[in-house]
Design a protein around this motif. Structure first.
Motif, PDB file in Angstrom:
ATOM      1  N   GLU A  72     -14.186   6.891   4.129  1.00 45.83           N
ATOM      2  CA  GLU A  72     -13.043   7.685   4.575  1.00 45.83           C
ATOM      3  C   GLU A  72     -13.071   9.047   3.901  1.00 45.83           C
ATOM      4  O   GLU A  72     -13.334   9.138   2.703  1.00 45.83           O
ATOM      5  CB  GLU A  72     -11.732   6.994   4.205  1.00 45.83           C
ATOM      6  N   THR A 141     -12.896  15.712   1.744  1.00 47.49           N
ATOM      7  CA  THR A 141     -13.197  15.059   0.465  1.00 47.49           C
ATOM      8  C   THR A 141     -13.269  13.561   0.725  1.00 47.49           C
ATOM      9  O   THR A 141     -12.355  12.990   1.331  1.00 47.49           O
ATOM     10  CB  THR A 141     -12.077  15.343  -0.564  1.00 47.49           C
ATOM     11  N   ILE A 142     -14.340  12.942   0.265  1.00 48.90           N
ATOM     12  CA  ILE A 142     -14.532  11.507   0.500  1.00 48.90           C
ATOM     13  C   ILE A 142     -13.807  10.712  -0.567  1.00 48.90           C
ATOM     14  O   ILE A 142     -13.855  11.053  -1.752  1.00 48.90           O
ATOM     15  CB  ILE A 142     -16.042  11.164   0.505  1.00 48.90           C
ATOM     16  N   LEU A 143     -13.144   9.651  -0.123  1.00 42.76           N
ATOM     17  CA  LEU A 143     -12.458   8.760  -1.063  1.00 42.76           C
ATOM     18  C   LEU A 143     -13.473   7.763  -1.637  1.00 42.76           C
ATOM     19  O   LEU A 143     -14.209   7.142  -0.880  1.00 42.76           O
ATOM     20  CB  LEU A 143     -11.337   8.006  -0.331  1.00 42.76           C
ATOM     21  N   ASN A 144     -13.512   7.650  -2.952  1.00 43.32           N
ATOM     22  CA  ASN A 144     -14.433   6.736  -3.656  1.00 43.32           C
ATOM     23  C   ASN A 144     -15.878   6.946  -3.215  1.00 43.32           C
ATOM     24  O   ASN A 144     -16.562   6.001  -2.811  1.00 43.32           O
ATOM     25  CB  ASN A 144     -14.041   5.273  -3.422  1.00 43.32           C
ATOM     26  N   GLU A 145     -16.317   8.171  -3.309  1.00 41.14           N
ATOM     27  CA  GLU A 145     -17.649   8.509  -2.793  1.00 41.14           C
ATOM     28  C   GLU A 145     -18.754   7.827  -3.600  1.00 41.14           C
ATOM     29  O   GLU A 145     -18.760   7.858  -4.829  1.00 41.14           O
ATOM     30  CB  GLU A 145     -17.828  10.036  -2.866  1.00 41.14           C
ATOM     31  N   ILE A 147     -22.543   7.896  -4.817  1.00 40.14           N
ATOM     32  CA  ILE A 147     -23.435   9.028  -5.068  1.00 40.14           C
ATOM     33  C   ILE A 147     -24.832   8.534  -5.427  1.00 40.14           C
ATOM     34  O   ILE A 147     -25.016   7.379  -5.801  1.00 40.14           O
ATOM     35  CB  ILE A 147     -22.897   9.938  -6.200  1.00 40.14           C
ATOM     36  N   LYS A 182     -20.577   0.010 -14.933  1.00 39.20           N
ATOM     37  CA  LYS A 182     -20.628   0.249 -13.490  1.00 39.20           C
ATOM     38  C   LYS A 182     -21.122   1.665 -13.198  1.00 39.20           C
ATOM     39  O   LYS A 182     -20.828   2.579 -13.972  1.00 39.20           O
ATOM     40  CB  LYS A 182     -19.204   0.081 -12.945  1.00 39.20           C
ATOM     41  N   THR A 184     -21.355   5.389 -12.071  1.00 41.30           N
ATOM     42  CA  THR A 184     -20.296   6.386 -12.035  1.00 41.30           C
ATOM     43  C   THR A 184     -19.782   6.606 -10.618  1.00 41.30           C
ATOM     44  O   THR A 184     -20.511   7.052  -9.761  1.00 41.30           O
ATOM     45  CB  THR A 184     -20.823   7.716 -12.600  1.00 41.30           C
ATOM     46  N   GLY A 185     -18.529   6.305 -10.430  1.00 33.48           N
ATOM     47  CA  GLY A 185     -17.874   6.626  -9.169  1.00 33.48           C
ATOM     48  C   GLY A 185     -18.288   5.786  -7.991  1.00 33.48           C
ATOM     49  O   GLY A 185     -17.711   5.872  -6.931  1.00 33.48           O
ATOM     50  N   ALA A 186     -19.298   4.985  -8.170  1.00 31.52           N
ATOM     51  CA  ALA A 186     -19.807   4.254  -7.015  1.00 31.52           C
ATOM     52  C   ALA A 186     -18.818   3.181  -6.598  1.00 31.52           C
ATOM     53  O   ALA A 186     -18.166   2.562  -7.419  1.00 31.52           O
ATOM     54  CB  ALA A 186     -21.141   3.633  -7.350  1.00 31.52           C
ATOM     55  N   ASP A 187     -18.749   2.998  -5.277  1.00 32.60           N
ATOM     56  CA  ASP A 187     -17.850   1.987  -4.729  1.00 32.60           C
ATOM     57  C   ASP A 187     -18.526   0.616  -4.775  1.00 32.60           C
ATOM     58  O   ASP A 187     -17.877  -0.397  -4.681  1.00 32.60           O
ATOM     59  CB  ASP A 187     -17.495   2.373  -3.299  1.00 32.60           C
TER      60      ASP A 187
END
Lengths: 208, 197
Positions: A72, A141-145, A147, A182, A184-187
């Motif tokens: 999203e 801007t992507i939510l929980n992008e 990377i 975990k 970084t930032g990865a869903d």
């Protein structure tokens, strides 16, 4: 990536009581990201230096087959839709190096046997590439992008191996995710490959 | 008796630390200095103010949500006679230097959104996925000394652990105060107390 392969080939060329090498391939699935089908083509190479000691140097390469999911993205720009759904493609390749211990469970015939394989500690490299189709990054801007990430760390693995006529085998094993924080930032979480493989063991120096 | 005091202290400490919330900064690869837009209760809000990256204040040791007076992001109702109420979201800001918080030229942001007269929790709860434009919202910087306009988008509003006492809110914001102060690429992921509504 190249260094482990060179080391492996160097070990093979060493003189001594080298006994066998085995190669296997099959299909792998990630057990640590339920609902997100991440598949692999695993390739496993093993070198067992001494016949009597069921210890082998193992390299696993898990070639990711890619995964697609929705992401999203949102914008404050009143001239654009507030929310859009993007197609996210990600792919993870994994290389794992470690020592395997084979524990013989039982013989089903004079040539067939079932082994428990345990890799108590191994080192693993995870390389993940992520891309988004038609992403307008100026406005959205992507939510929980998720990377791109290249991470490495310790893992463990265990499984079963059934040997047919001493040289062919079928193996099922599971490897833990990287034993570290975990990404970084990865869903998604680090992959934990479950591998079903078929292989062949080549005895290139017979023990006396 | 001594043992009882010891056990009570121990239980209290466990309770306090279990509610202690930390800040997680997840670097945005496209926007240096900003954290990514998330809905993972990172307690992080970042934006550029005149192209300098700012972050919300959050002590390294973390906060126990619910302790009054702490400068965590807060929601409050602003009542005005003979006019609709407003709901204000505000937080302290500063610079993030080598992972540590430092004071900058600006120290506070507040975004005020008009609501119905007698605004309640239900008003705010209904703003999930709602975007407000600069025609509606006011931006205040440095505790109301500077006033301008803001856009804000509540991308996700959920209850925190099923309780209506705290909400997890994620979203985007930007704004300006004339031509002198431009707030860009703002994003937040906060847990806020709702008792101020």
């Amino acid at each position: 990536m190249k260094t482990p392969l060179i080391l492996f080939l160097l070990f093979l060329s060493l003189p001594g009581k080298s006994q066998s090498v085995s190669l296997a391939t099959g299909l792998g699935l990630d057990a640590n990201n339920p609902g997100k089908t991440m598949a692999f083509i695993p390739v496993e190479a093993r070198w067992q230096p001494i016949a009597d000691i069921l210890l082998s140097l193992t390299i696993n390469y898990d070639r990711g087959l890619g995964m697609t999911k929705n992401a999203e993205a949102f914008t404050l720009n009143p001239d654009l839709p507030g929310k859009v759904i993007l197609k996210e493609k990600s792919n993870t390749n994994i290389v794992t190096i470690g020592a395997n211990i084979d524990i013989k469970l039982f013989n089903t015939s004079s040539t067939d046997e079932l082994l428990l394989t345990v890799m108590p500690l191994a080192y693993s490299f995870h390389d993940t590439k992520v891309s988004f189709r038609d992403f307008d990054k100026e406005n959205y801007t992507i939510l929980n992008e998720d990377i791109n990430a290249s991470k490495s760390g310790l893992v463990s693995a265990f499984g079963l191996r059934y040997l047919f006529r001493k040289d062919k085998f079928i193996a099922l094993n599971i490897q833990t995710p990287l034993l570290r924080n975990k990404p970084t930032g990865a869903d998604f979480k680090y992959a934990a490959p479950v591998r079903l493989m078929f292989g062949y063991r080549y005895n290139y120096k017979k023990s006396k | 008796m001594k043992n009882l005091t010891y056990i009570t202290c121990l239980i209290s400490l466990v309770f306090i630390f279990s509610r202690c919330q930390k800040q997680r900064f997840l670097p945005d690869p496209h926007n240096p200095g900003l954290s990514m837009l998330t809905d993972q209760q990172t307690n992080t809000g970042t934006c550029y103010i005149n192209d300098v990256a700012y972050i919300n204040y959050w002590p390294a040791a973390g906060y126990g949500i619910g302790w009054g007076g702490s400068p965590y992001p807060r929601l409050s109702k602003v009542t005005t006679t003979n006019a609709p109420d407003s709901i204000e979201l505000s937080w302290q800001i500063g610079l993030r230097v080598n992972g540590k918080f430092e004071t900058g030229a600006y120290n506070n942001i507040a975004i005020r959104i008009p609501a119905l007269q007698g605004a309640t929790f239900e008003n705010f709860w209904g703003w999930n996925e709602k975007r407000f434009s600069s025609d509606e919202c006011a931006l205040y910087i440095n505790y109301s000394t500077l006033k301008g306009t803001a856009n804000i988008y509540f991308v996700k509003i959920t209850t925190s652990n099923g309780s209506r006492d705290y909400l997890n809110i994620s979203g985007l914001f930007d704004g300006n105060i004339g031509d002198s102060i431009l707030v860009k690429k703002g994003r937040f992921d906060f847990t806020v107390e709702t008792s101020g509504l």
